[in-house]
Design a protein around this motif. Structure first.
Motif, short mmCIF file in Angstrom:
data_model
loop_
_atom_site.label_atom_id
_atom_site.label_comp_id
_atom_site.label_asym_id
_atom_site.label_seq_id
_atom_site.Cartn_x
_atom_site.Cartn_y
_atom_site.Cartn_z
N SER A 14 0.85 -1.19 0.00
CA SER A 14 0.00 0.00 0.00
C SER A 14 0.87 1.23 0.00
O SER A 14 1.93 1.27 0.63
N THR A 16 0.50 3.95 1.43
CA THR A 16 0.51 4.64 2.72
C THR A 16 0.53 3.61 3.82
O THR A 16 0.53 2.41 3.60
N VAL A 21 -9.77 -0.35 4.78
CA VAL A 21 -10.41 0.34 3.66
C VAL A 21 -11.74 0.90 4.14
O VAL A 21 -12.55 0.17 4.73
N GLU A 116 -4.14 5.62 -3.73
CA GLU A 116 -4.97 4.51 -3.26
C GLU A 116 -5.88 4.01 -4.38
O GLU A 116 -6.07 2.80 -4.55
N SER A 117 -6.43 4.93 -5.16
CA SER A 117 -7.29 4.53 -6.29
C SER A 117 -6.49 3.78 -7.33
O SER A 117 -6.93 2.74 -7.84
N HIS A 119 -3.69 2.18 -6.86
CA HIS A 119 -3.30 0.90 -6.26
C HIS A 119 -4.42 -0.11 -6.38
O HIS A 119 -4.20 -1.29 -6.69
N ARG A 120 -5.66 0.33 -6.17
CA ARG A 120 -6.80 -0.59 -6.26
C ARG A 120 -7.03 -1.02 -7.70
O ARG A 120 -7.31 -2.19 -7.97
N LEU A 333 -12.92 1.65 -4.05
CA LEU A 333 -12.03 1.09 -3.05
C LEU A 333 -12.59 -0.17 -2.40
O LEU A 333 -11.85 -1.03 -1.94
#
Length: 590
Positions: A14, A16, A21, A116-117, A119-120, A333
């Motif tokens: 991740s 971060t 989630v 994060e987006s 990564h998903r 997410l």
């Protein structure tokens, strides 16, 4: 299992610190505040200090009038001027630093949400959000930025409330009835303004959704422009995009209209409130209940009060927009994984006595009761006369068929029990719609992510030659460093298809699944590809499963399975099937 865009890669970390989630828009917004609590707290303090100083400006002017101007006291006047200088200095510095802190939080949070987006979206397990490429792009950019403004909205909102509280206290000190009137009038006005704020949230969400759909369609059309031009479908495609764009325009205009009406209501409400307070204070001064300085303070505070009132109205709008974007982010997410791996790992090296892929009475979508075995070193051809059968088989072998019936074994282990690294490191699926990326020919061919090192030039050139794409290197002065533009627009359809095949061959997986890898080339090139692919796979010792109707490819296969109406209806060599099976002969040699 994987496609050639990312082979046997470990699950990425991740971007971060690992956090649960968020399962709702409210949880996402709370997390934004929590992980930036220190700069937000300091920013709120400084912005509140700025608003406090702003509220004290009319107070300082009123006191100057009563203590210095009305009395003619020069000393008091000098002290008042010094106090005003200090007040304005604190006011300017507090706003400058507080605004920088809160805007920095917005930028950092937007960056984290974008990561994060992404990564998903790029996670090896995939995702089933139901969003197309253009919609995913919109969520990861526009929605991430707007959702991040929630933190600043909180900071600004608290500062505006501080200004209102200080103003109310000062008014209560000067005149209790006047202060009580302000204290009761403001919450009522803000409560009434919540009604249009809800409408703004709905219209903003609709605007974002329609804009994302239009972006997705535009992305698809640009990617398939050459095909559309070839089949003469540009006009129909243009009409479809025009309709999607019109819907997005209508939604955007509706959202803008709601925002405009809301801003007008906030401004009008603030003006009416100011007039009421100023009128009441003037009447009280005429009756002798207020001094001249107190009248200046009350009118100045009433005028100043319009700013935080309007600011709170804008904060409500920011909250509405942030909520709408947060809901779309949470949809991405929290989307379920496309692939749900197990925990077992495969031994290395794999046993040559165990089939690489084995299907036993497998059913998925249009497939029903399919038996299939791919052994190490074998070249297996599959003729699927119905494209739906081919797509279902590709989904199954790519690990995207969680609801499949029957038994699917990878190197003797049930597919649901394998961990992701083993799953993706054993079977590589080169899909018909593979993508190339902006960069160089070398960067598009390098897929050895197991070790994190680039493949050597000799291996890449060998794979290009096997895919009949060697001229892309020999015919260009930059060789393997030949530039590739976005979506490989500077290559023809046949060249893109051959580079994608070369990428899969260079990866040299134990089991390679090819889905119609020669549909964009001529018959001579197709024969060269079939010969080169078969020879290179034999040299690597891996198993190859070619789902195709190409006679050149099927002729190189050790065995050919014929899928008809979702079932295996025939099996044999290409030569025998072409002689004995009329259905096969008509499907392949037509």
């Amino acid at each position: 299992m994987t496609t050639t865009e990312g082979r046997a890669a470990p699950e990425p970390a991740s971007p971060t610190t690992p956090e649960p989630v968020p399962t709702s828009a409210a949880a996402l917004r709370s997390r934004s505040l929590r992980r930036h609590r220190r700069p937000i707290t300091l920013g709120v303090t400084l912005l509140s200090t700025h608003q406090l100083c702003e509220a004290l400006v009319p107070v300082a002017i009123g006191l100057t009038i009563d203590l210095a101007v009305a009395t003619g006291d020069i000393t008091a006047l000098l002290w008042c001027v010094a106090g005003l200088i200090l007040l304005f200095t604190c006011l300017a510095l507090a706003y400058r630093t507080g605004a920088r802190l809160t805007l920095g939080v917005v930028e950092r949070e937007a960056h984290l949400l974008r990561l994060e987006s992404a990564h998903r979206v790029l996670h090896p397990r995939g995702q089933r959000s139901g969003l197309r490429s253009g919609e995913l792009l919109s969520v990861a950019t526009s929605d991430a930025e707007q959702a991040a403004t929630y933190a600043r909205a909180w900071a600004v909102g608290i500062a505006q409330v501080t200004a209102i509280v200080v103003t109310t206290i000062v008014l209560l000190t000067i005149n209790i009835p006047l202060g009580i009137g302000v204290l009761l009038g403001l919450p009522l006005m803000l409560l009434l303004l919540r009604v249009p704020a809800a409408r703004i949230a709905r219209r903003t969400e609709t605007k974002q959704a329609t804009a994302a759909r239009a972006t997705a369609m535009a992305t698809d059309l640009v990617g398939g422009l050459r095909v559309l031009m070839g089949i003469g479908a540009r006009h129909n495609a243009s009409l479809r995009y025009g309709q999607a764009s019109d819907h997005a325009l209508t939604a955007s205009v509706g959202a803008a209209a709601s925002n405009g009406v809301y801003k007008g209501l906030v401004t009008a409400a603030g003006a009416v409130f100011l007039a009421c307070v100023a009128g009441t204070a003037g009447w009280m001064a005429l009756r002798g209940h207020l001094t001249v300085g107190e009248l200046v303070i009350v009118v100045g505070l009433a005028q100043f009060l319009a700013e935080p009132v309007q600011g709170l109205g804008m904060v409500g709008q920011m909250f509405a927009i942030a909520r709408a974007s947060a809901r779309r982010l949470v949809r991405l997410l929290t989307a379920p994984d496309a692939v749900t791996p197990g925990e077992l790992s495969l031994p290395e090296p794999l046993s040559e006595r165990v089939p690489l892929v084995e299907l036993r009475e497998v059913g998925h979508r249009t497939l029903e009761g399919v038996d299939l075995t791919l052994r190490p070193g074998e070249f297996l051809g599959v003729l699927a006369t119905d494209p739906r059968d081919a797509e279902a088989l590709v989904d199954l072998l790519a690990g995207r068929a969680a609801d499949a019936r029957g038994t699917t074994l990878i190197a003797g282990v049930p597919l649901p029990d394998l961990d992701l690294v083993s799953l993706r490191g054993t079977v590589l699926v080169e899909e018909h719609g593979s993508h190339l990326f902006e960069g160089t020919l070398r960067s598009n061919l390098t897929t050895d992510t197991d070790t994190g090192t680039d493949l050597d030039d000799e291996r890449l050139l060998t794979a290009l030659d096997a895919a009949a794409a060697g001229e892309l290197v020999t015919g260009h002065p930059d060789g393997l460093d030949r530039p590739v533009t976005d979506r490989a627009a500077n290559l023809s359809g046949g060249q893109r298809q051959r580079v994608a095949l070369a990428r899969a061959l260079a990866a040299a997986p134990p089991a390679l699944v090819l889905h119609d890898p020669t549909t964009a080339v001529d018959a001579v090139t197709e024969e060269a590809i079939a010969q080169g692919t078969a020879a290179l796979r034999v040299a690597h010792g891996g198993g190859t499963l070619a789902i195709a109707s190409s006679p050149a490819l099927l002729a190189r296969a050790d065995r050919v399975l014929v899928l008809r109406e979702g079932r295996v209806c025939a099996e044999g060599t290409h030569t025998r099937l072409a002689e004995d099976d009329t259905y096969y002969r008509e499907a392949v040699l037509r």
